[in-house]
Design a protein around this motif. Structure first.
Motif, mmCIF file in Angstrom:
data_model
loop_
_atom_site.group_PDB
_atom_site.id
_atom_site.type_symbol
_atom_site.label_atom_id
_atom_site.label_comp_id
_atom_site.label_asym_id
_atom_site.label_seq_id
_atom_site.Cartn_x
_atom_site.Cartn_y
_atom_site.Cartn_z
ATOM 1 N N PRO A 5 0.815 -1.226 0.000
ATOM 2 C CA PRO A 5 0.000 0.000 0.000
ATOM 3 C C PRO A 5 0.842 1.267 0.000
ATOM 4 O O PRO A 5 0.442 2.273 -0.596
ATOM 5 C CB PRO A 5 -0.807 -0.129 1.300
ATOM 6 C CG PRO A 5 -0.854 -1.593 1.581
ATOM 7 C CD PRO A 5 0.478 -2.113 1.126
ATOM 8 N N ASP A 6 2.008 1.221 0.657
ATOM 9 C CA ASP A 6 2.874 2.400 0.684
ATOM 10 C C ASP A 6 3.389 2.736 -0.711
ATOM 11 O O ASP A 6 3.494 3.908 -1.086
ATOM 12 C CB ASP A 6 4.050 2.166 1.627
ATOM 13 C CG ASP A 6 3.622 2.071 3.079
ATOM 14 O OD1 ASP A 6 2.550 2.631 3.414
ATOM 15 O OD2 ASP A 6 4.335 1.444 3.876
ATOM 16 N N ARG A 7 3.725 1.699 -1.487
ATOM 17 C CA ARG A 7 4.198 1.936 -2.851
ATOM 18 C C ARG A 7 3.098 2.524 -3.718
ATOM 19 O O ARG A 7 3.340 3.444 -4.516
ATOM 20 C CB ARG A 7 4.692 0.627 -3.462
ATOM 21 C CG ARG A 7 5.244 0.772 -4.887
ATOM 22 C CD ARG A 7 5.693 -0.580 -5.407
ATOM 23 N NE ARG A 7 4.585 -1.533 -5.422
ATOM 24 C CZ ARG A 7 4.740 -2.861 -5.421
ATOM 25 N NH1 ARG A 7 5.959 -3.389 -5.381
ATOM 26 N NH2 ARG A 7 3.681 -3.657 -5.455
ATOM 27 N N GLU A 8 1.879 2.047 -3.542
ATOM 28 C CA GLU A 8 0.771 2.572 -4.328
ATOM 29 C C GLU A 8 0.439 4.002 -3.923
ATOM 30 O O GLU A 8 0.066 4.821 -4.761
ATOM 31 C CB GLU A 8 -0.464 1.670 -4.179
ATOM 32 C CG GLU A 8 -0.222 0.207 -4.519
ATOM 33 C CD GLU A 8 0.546 0.006 -5.804
ATOM 34 O OE1 GLU A 8 0.240 0.697 -6.796
ATOM 35 O OE2 GLU A 8 1.468 -0.837 -5.821
ATOM 36 N N GLN A 9 0.617 4.289 -2.635
ATOM 37 C CA GLN A 9 0.433 5.669 -2.181
ATOM 38 C C GLN A 9 1.475 6.577 -2.823
ATOM 39 O O GLN A 9 1.194 7.728 -3.184
ATOM 40 C CB GLN A 9 0.545 5.748 -0.652
ATOM 41 C CG GLN A 9 0.437 7.154 -0.077
ATOM 42 C CD GLN A 9 -0.938 7.770 -0.294
ATOM 43 O OE1 GLN A 9 -1.944 7.070 -0.268
ATOM 44 N NE2 GLN A 9 -0.981 9.078 -0.495
ATOM 45 N N LEU A 10 2.690 6.069 -2.985
ATOM 46 C CA LEU A 10 3.745 6.836 -3.650
ATOM 47 C C LEU A 10 3.368 7.131 -5.096
ATOM 48 O O LEU A 10 3.579 8.250 -5.589
ATOM 49 C CB LEU A 10 5.063 6.060 -3.589
ATOM 50 C CG LEU A 10 6.252 6.683 -4.335
ATOM 51 C CD1 LEU A 10 6.614 8.034 -3.740
ATOM 52 C CD2 LEU A 10 7.454 5.734 -4.285
ATOM 53 N N VAL A 11 2.800 6.143 -5.790
ATOM 54 C CA VAL A 11 2.367 6.345 -7.175
ATOM 55 C C VAL A 11 1.316 7.455 -7.239
ATOM 56 O O VAL A 11 1.381 8.353 -8.095
ATOM 57 C CB VAL A 11 1.806 5.037 -7.766
ATOM 58 C CG1 VAL A 11 1.164 5.300 -9.133
ATOM 59 C CG2 VAL A 11 2.900 3.999 -7.903
ATOM 60 N N LEU A 12 0.351 7.416 -6.320
ATOM 61 C CA LEU A 12 -0.682 8.447 -6.304
ATOM 62 C C LEU A 12 -0.097 9.819 -5.997
ATOM 63 O O LEU A 12 -0.509 10.833 -6.575
ATOM 64 C CB LEU A 12 -1.755 8.096 -5.272
ATOM 65 C CG LEU A 12 -2.721 6.967 -5.635
ATOM 66 C CD1 LEU A 12 -3.699 6.722 -4.497
ATOM 67 C CD2 LEU A 12 -3.475 7.291 -6.917
ATOM 68 N N THR A 13 0.865 9.863 -5.083
ATOM 69 C CA THR A 13 1.492 11.134 -4.726
ATOM 70 C C THR A 13 2.197 11.749 -5.921
ATOM 71 O O THR A 13 2.073 12.951 -6.192
ATOM 72 C CB THR A 13 2.486 10.922 -3.574
ATOM 73 O OG1 THR A 13 1.784 10.439 -2.427
ATOM 74 C CG2 THR A 13 3.178 12.228 -3.214
ATOM 75 N N VAL A 14 2.948 10.936 -6.648
ATOM 76 C CA VAL A 14 3.676 11.428 -7.820
ATOM 77 C C VAL A 14 2.712 11.894 -8.910
ATOM 78 O O VAL A 14 2.876 12.981 -9.485
ATOM 79 C CB VAL A 14 4.620 10.336 -8.362
ATOM 80 C CG1 VAL A 14 5.222 10.764 -9.702
ATOM 81 C CG2 VAL A 14 5.729 10.045 -7.366
#
Length: 263
Positions: free
Chosen positions: A166-175
C-alpha cells in the motif's frame, strides 16, 4: 473565431489536464484525499516563486514543491500527527510563503491571479507540450498500477496479503497528483485545480458500475467541461479557469437532480 491559435492551444491544454485528472480523481474521491490534493496544489505557488527566483521553468518548480509538500504531509501523518491538522498547516503555510516570496522578488512582476485562478488563454506551445507529456505519463502510471491501486484502496490488509505494498501505491498516487497539479496550475490555477479532480468523478459516480467506466467518463466529462467553459469565457468575456469550474459544477448539480428524480 474560436479556433484562433491561442484558443486552440487553451482548449488542448484544458483537455489534456482533464484526461489525466479524471482517472486520478477516482482515487482522490475513494481515498478521501480531497484536502490532500488541495494542500499539494496550494504548495505549488511556493514552487512558482522558487522557479522565478532561480530562473527555472515554472512547471519544474511547481512539480518539485508539490512533490515535497505531498511527501512531507505523508511523513508527518505517519508519525502520529493528525492528518487534517498537518494538511491545513502545509496548505496555508506554503500558499502564504509563496505569495510573500513572489512579492519580494524585485526584478519579477507577474500576475498572481493567473497562478491562483489559471491563465489558460496565455498557454504557449511549450505549455501544451508539457501538459500533454504530463497527462500521458500520469495515464501510463495509472494504467500500469490500476489493479494494485484498486486493491490497496479497497483493503490495505488484503493488498499486503496479495504481495501489493500500500505504501508503494500511495507513492504512485502522490507522484501522479503532483504532476497533475503542476500541469493544471496554468489551466485553472492552484486554488481551482482540485475541482478537475473531484467534480467530474463526483458527477459521474452514480451512473457507473465499474471503476474503469468511472475513470473514462470522468475524463470525458472533464474534457467537455473544459471546452464548454473556455467557450463560455470567450463569449461572455469572463475568466476562463473559473468558467470551467462553473460549467463542471452545473453538471454536478444536474446529476444530483437526475439521481433524485429517476425511479
Amino acid at each position: 473565431m474560436f479556433f484562433d491559435g491561442f484558443l486552440l492551444r487553451a482548449g488542448l491544454a484544458g483537455i489534456g489536464v482533464a484526461l489525466a485528472a479524471g482517472p486520478l480523481g477516482c482515487f482522490v474521491v475513494w481515498r478521501r484525499m480531497a484536502y490532500f490534493s488541495d494542500a499539494t496544489a496550494h504548495a505549488s505557488i511556493l514552487g512558482v516563486a522558487m522557479a522565478l527566483a532561480f530562473d527555472v521553468p515554472i512547471f519544474a518548480g511547481a512539480l518539485l514543491i508539490a512533490l515535497g509538500a505531498a511527501f512531507a504531509v505523508s511523513a508527518l501523518s505517519d508519525r502520529g500527527a493528525s492528518s487534517d491538522t498537518i494538511l491545513g498547516v502545509v496548505a496555508h503555510s506554503a500558499l502564504a510563503f509563496g505569495l510573500v516570496a513572489v512579492s519580494l522578488l524585485p526584478t519579477v512582476r507577474i500576475d498572481l491571479m493567473g497562478y491562483l485562478f489559471g491563465d489558460i488563454l496565455a498557454v504557449t506551445r511549450t505549455d501544451v507540450a508539457l501538459v500533454w507529456g504530463g497527462a500521458v505519463l500520469v495515464l501510463a502510471l495509472l494504467a500500469w498500477r490500476w489493479s494494485a491501486l484498486l486493491l490497496a484502496t479497497l483493503s490495505p490488509d488484503l493488498a499486503r496479503a496479495s504481495g501489493v505494498s500500500p505504501d508503494r501505491e500511495q507513492l504512485v498516487l502522490t507522484v501522479t497528483l503532483a504532476i497533475v497539479v503542476a500541469c493544471g496550475i496554468k489551466v485553472v490555477g492552484a486554488l481551482l485545480v482540485g475541482a478537475l479532480l473531484l467534480i467530474p468523478v463526483s458527477t459521474m459516480r452514480p451512473f457507473c458500475r465499474t471503476p474503469e467506466r468511472l475513470g473514462a467518463l470522468a475524463a470525458g466529462l472533464g474534457g467537455l467541461g473544459s471546452a464548454v467553459g473556455l467557450w463560455s469565457s470567450y463569449v461572455l468575456d469572463v475568466p476562463a479557469g473559473p468558467s470551467i469550474v462553473c460549467v463542471l459544477s452545473l453538471g454536478f448539480l444536474a446529476s444530483r437532480v437526475v439521481v433524485l428524480v429517476r425511479p
